[in-house]
Design an enzyme around this catalytic site. Structure first.
Site, short mmCIF file in Angstrom:
data_model
loop_
_atom_site.label_atom_id
_atom_site.label_comp_id
_atom_site.label_asym_id
_atom_site.label_seq_id
_atom_site.Cartn_x
_atom_site.Cartn_y
_atom_site.Cartn_z
N ARG A 6 27.81 44.29 36.22
CA ARG A 6 28.21 44.90 34.79
C ARG A 6 28.32 46.38 34.99
O ARG A 6 28.80 47.12 34.07
CB ARG A 6 27.42 44.76 33.75
CG ARG A 6 27.40 43.06 33.42
CD ARG A 6 26.61 43.00 32.30
NE ARG A 6 27.02 43.40 30.82
CZ ARG A 6 27.92 42.97 30.31
NH1 ARG A 6 28.51 41.37 30.60
NH2 ARG A 6 28.48 43.56 29.30
N TRP B 120 27.24 51.85 34.17
CA TRP B 120 28.65 52.04 34.74
C TRP B 120 28.95 53.40 33.84
O TRP B 120 29.01 53.33 32.50
CB TRP B 120 29.55 50.98 34.31
CG TRP B 120 30.84 51.17 34.81
CD1 TRP B 120 31.30 50.64 35.89
CD2 TRP B 120 32.20 51.63 34.23
NE1 TRP B 120 32.84 51.07 36.15
CE2 TRP B 120 33.20 51.49 35.09
CE3 TRP B 120 32.34 52.12 32.71
CZ2 TRP B 120 34.38 52.02 34.44
CZ3 TRP B 120 33.71 52.65 32.58
CH2 TRP B 120 34.71 52.45 33.41
N ASN C 32 24.54 50.46 26.03
CA ASN C 32 25.97 49.96 26.33
C ASN C 32 27.16 50.37 25.48
O ASN C 32 26.69 50.04 24.23
CB ASN C 32 25.91 48.51 26.77
CG ASN C 32 27.23 47.87 27.23
OD1 ASN C 32 28.06 48.85 27.63
ND2 ASN C 32 27.25 46.56 27.29
N GLY C 33 27.87 51.17 25.95
CA GLY C 33 28.83 51.80 24.90
C GLY C 33 29.15 53.30 25.02
O GLY C 33 28.68 53.87 25.85
N GLU D 208 49.33 39.15 40.18
CA GLU D 208 47.80 38.61 40.21
C GLU D 208 47.22 38.75 41.80
O GLU D 208 46.02 39.16 42.06
CB GLU D 208 47.54 37.18 39.86
CG GLU D 208 46.28 36.68 39.98
CD GLU D 208 45.18 37.43 39.14
OE1 GLU D 208 43.83 37.39 39.46
OE2 GLU D 208 45.23 38.44 38.41
N LYS E 267 44.38 41.21 43.15
CA LYS E 267 43.06 40.77 44.05
C LYS E 267 43.13 41.68 45.51
O LYS E 267 41.96 42.26 45.88
CB LYS E 267 43.25 39.52 44.58
CG LYS E 267 43.38 38.23 43.60
CD LYS E 267 42.11 38.36 42.49
CE LYS E 267 42.41 39.01 41.24
NZ LYS E 267 41.56 39.14 40.12
N LYS F 246 32.38 44.29 35.24
CA LYS F 246 32.98 42.96 34.82
C LYS F 246 33.45 42.80 33.63
O LYS F 246 34.68 42.30 33.10
CB LYS F 246 31.87 42.00 34.99
CG LYS F 246 32.24 40.61 34.92
CD LYS F 246 33.05 40.16 36.08
CE LYS F 246 33.43 38.47 35.73
NZ LYS F 246 34.47 38.03 36.85
#
Length: 589
Positions: free
Chosen positions: A29, A74, A100-101, A467, A471, A584
């Protein structure tokens, strides 16, 4: 984005260490920095240990104590420094806040606090929360001070506060996820369940506008608007501890790639009632709109092709570009919102706008208890289990399989669709063998020093290239650019030089010859042509052979990209579980 974890009544009286170990399970996260705060035994103020860098090998020397709170960051406001790492203290060192935010109005709050002589040491928006609570607690009970402070914050936020005096952890939610774990005389708070899954699977997911107070005697739930206590009704999750462990694999990413052998066929045995209901609505004339971000957005595009095969004109709109098209949404629209976490900010904004227009919302989601799940009218929970690697793999294929099954149900071929998914999973088991892995490792070694790659595909293999390329980018930091094969003649081919790696994704379909013609054009300009295909061709310099599964060939074609990305990332020294600059769950705009 960030990870939150706290504990009350740690059974070993080593709460700081317990929190640190739990934070390691939430590092996906955010991994710019980490920090832990504890109520230490026989001391008169909170103690903090915080540092920049990844938390994987970190230890802490904080003293003993039964209550602690921690955070993985983060960064959004303020650089990546020890000082900017959470938790943040008030002036008295009796209150610690993690967050968080983004506090959109933090500057104006800070200006008022500076007038009252509060001392700030960081550049973050979070620190203002600690000082505002301190200011309000001069005249109010701590619960009231925290609730009132939280209601003044603009933006999508979740906060957790450790209060030295009351020995409590108090948390509030508006937009960013929080979950409580109820153990055996131990109580947990986290951003996600894996932090405490070792101790309990009895949980309560906070709704927006709710708060909790964790104390030695238990957990109390509050309505933030009224500030009154309400009933807390926990649920039991069917997740197992091994779902959130590496189980002998070197990284979560490779473990989760292999778990697709179980998670894809699992979609056959769940959601049947909901799929049948949705198919009935679509047959009765409901419009279909699919939305998501990143990998989920590419899932919506692939699903659009699946719907088209069944004669349904579905629309795929990336969530971050949803607003201009919301005028076409009405009460005869099904909006399918695809998200691994169910907390993606742009997707939630799109969903709320669609609800205003009268649409019925269908959440195609993996994580449990999410905001998206609660906003939705119907839920297709894909059941892939905890996905710890930042790079999504098994959630994507489970979502795509679920949507494929829905498209077959629309044309009354649901049972045949189930059989095709079962057959897909059996074939994948045989195909995913040591010979394939060795070929992919050799290919990764050959490509390891490249900085540019290009991919082409057509029809279903076009979203597959998107996609596949993502990756490669996420795991190895190589520039991998995907194109619809038909775009080559319209400028793209100027990028090709001698030796440029060019992936060509194909299937045994009606456009096979067109794609091979495009491959020949790339080869004529010197491109190194790597076929991802169920058949051989003279145009391919290298062939990575995939099973011939008709429309479902998209699954192995994408799995090649997942595996190749993993081996490229490992070979180039990147962390495949925690790519740089990514988190994530993107819970901010």
């Amino acid at each position: 984005m960030c990870g939150i974890y706290g504990i009350i009544n740690d059974k070993n009286n080593q709460a700081a260490t317990t929190v640190l170990e739990g934070l390691k399970k939430l590092e996906y996260r955010g991994y710019d920095s980490w920090g832990v705060v504890i109520i230490p035994e026989n001391q008169q103020e909170l103690k903090i240990d915080k540092h920049i860098g990844k938390i994987g090998d970190a230890t802490t020397n904080l003293s003993q104590g039964s209550t602690a709170l921690g955070h993985t960051r983060w960064a959004t406001h303020g650089g990546v420094t020890d000082i900017n790492a959470h938790p943040h203290l008030d002036c008295t060192k009796k209150l610690a806040v993690i967050h968080n935010g983004i506090v959109e109005n933090y500057q104006e709050i800070k200006e008022e606090l500076l007038k009252n002589k509060h001392q700030f040491v960081s550049e973050t928006d979070t620190e203002v929360i600690a000082h505002l609570i301190e200011e309000k607690s001069k005249s109010k009970k701590i619960n009231e001070a925290i609730f009132e402070t939280f209601k003044l914050l603009r933006g999508s936020n979740a906060i957790a506060v450790l209060d030295f005096n009351s020995k409590t952890i108090i948390a509030c939610r508006n937009g960013s996820p929080l979950v409580v774990g109820l153990g055996n005389n131990q109580y947990f708070l986290a951003s996600d369940v894996p932090a405490f899954l070792k101790e309990t699977n009895q949980v309560y997911f906070l709704n927006d506008g709710e708060a909790v107070v964790l104390s030695n005697s238990g957990v109390k739930l509050f309505d933030l608007e009224t500030e009154k206590e309400k009933k807390l009704t926990p649920q039991i999750l069917d997740w197992k501890l091994e779902d959130a462990e590496k189980s002998g694999f070197p990284h979560f990413l490779i473990k989760e790639i292999y778990e697709q052998l179980k998670t894809i066929p699992k979609t056959v045995s769940i959601n049947e009632k909901t799929i049948t209901q949705l198919a009935s609505k679509i047959k009765s004339g409901y419009k279909v709109v699919l939305t998501g971000c990143g990998t989920a957005s590419y899932c919506t595009l692939a699903a659009k092709y699946f719907f088209a095969k069944q004669g349904i004109n579905a629309q795929s709109i990336p969530a971050y570009e949803f607003m201009p098209f919301s005028k076409f949404i009405d009460n005869k629209t099904l909006v399918f919102a695809i998200s691994q976490s169910g907390e993606t900010a742009d997707t939630l904004i799109a969903v709320r706008e669609a609800k205003k227009k009268g649409a019925e919302i269908v959440a195609v989601v993996n994580a449990r208890g999410s905001t998206l799940e609660r906003l939705a009218d119907m839920v297709l929970s894909v059941g892939a289990g905890p996905e710890i690697a930042v790079v999504s793999t098994k959630a994507f294929t489970s979502q795509l399989s679920t949507l494929y099954l829905l498209t077959t149900a629309v044309k009354n071929n649901y049972e045949a669709g189930k059989e095709k998914i079962k057959n897909l999973s059996e074939i994948l088991k045989d195909w995913l063998n040591p010979a394939l892995i060795n070929q992919l490792i050799d290919t990764a070694k050959m490509l390891m020093n490249e900085e540019h790659m290009y991919l082409i595909g057509k029809h279903l293999n076009y979203p597959a290239t998107l996609e596949f390329a993502l990756k490669i980018k996420e795991t190895s930091y190589i520039h991998a650019e995907p194109f619809a094969a038909g775009e080559l003649k319209h400028g793209v081919i100027t990028l090709i030089q001698k030796g440029t790696p060019c992936f060509v994704l194909t299937s045994q379909d009606e456009v096979k010859d067109e794609v091979l013609s495009s491959a020949a054009e790339l080869k004529a300009r010197g491109g190194l042509i790597i076929g991802i295909s169920p058949f051989e061709s003279n145009e391919f310099d290298i062939l990575i052979k995939t099973p011939d599964l008709g429309d479902l060939t998209i699954f192995p074609n994408i799995i090649v990209g997942q595996l190749l990305g993993y081996y490229l990332g490992v070979g180039r020294g990147a962390d495949p579980d925690k790519p740089r600059n990514l988190a994530k769950s993107v819970t901010v705009k």
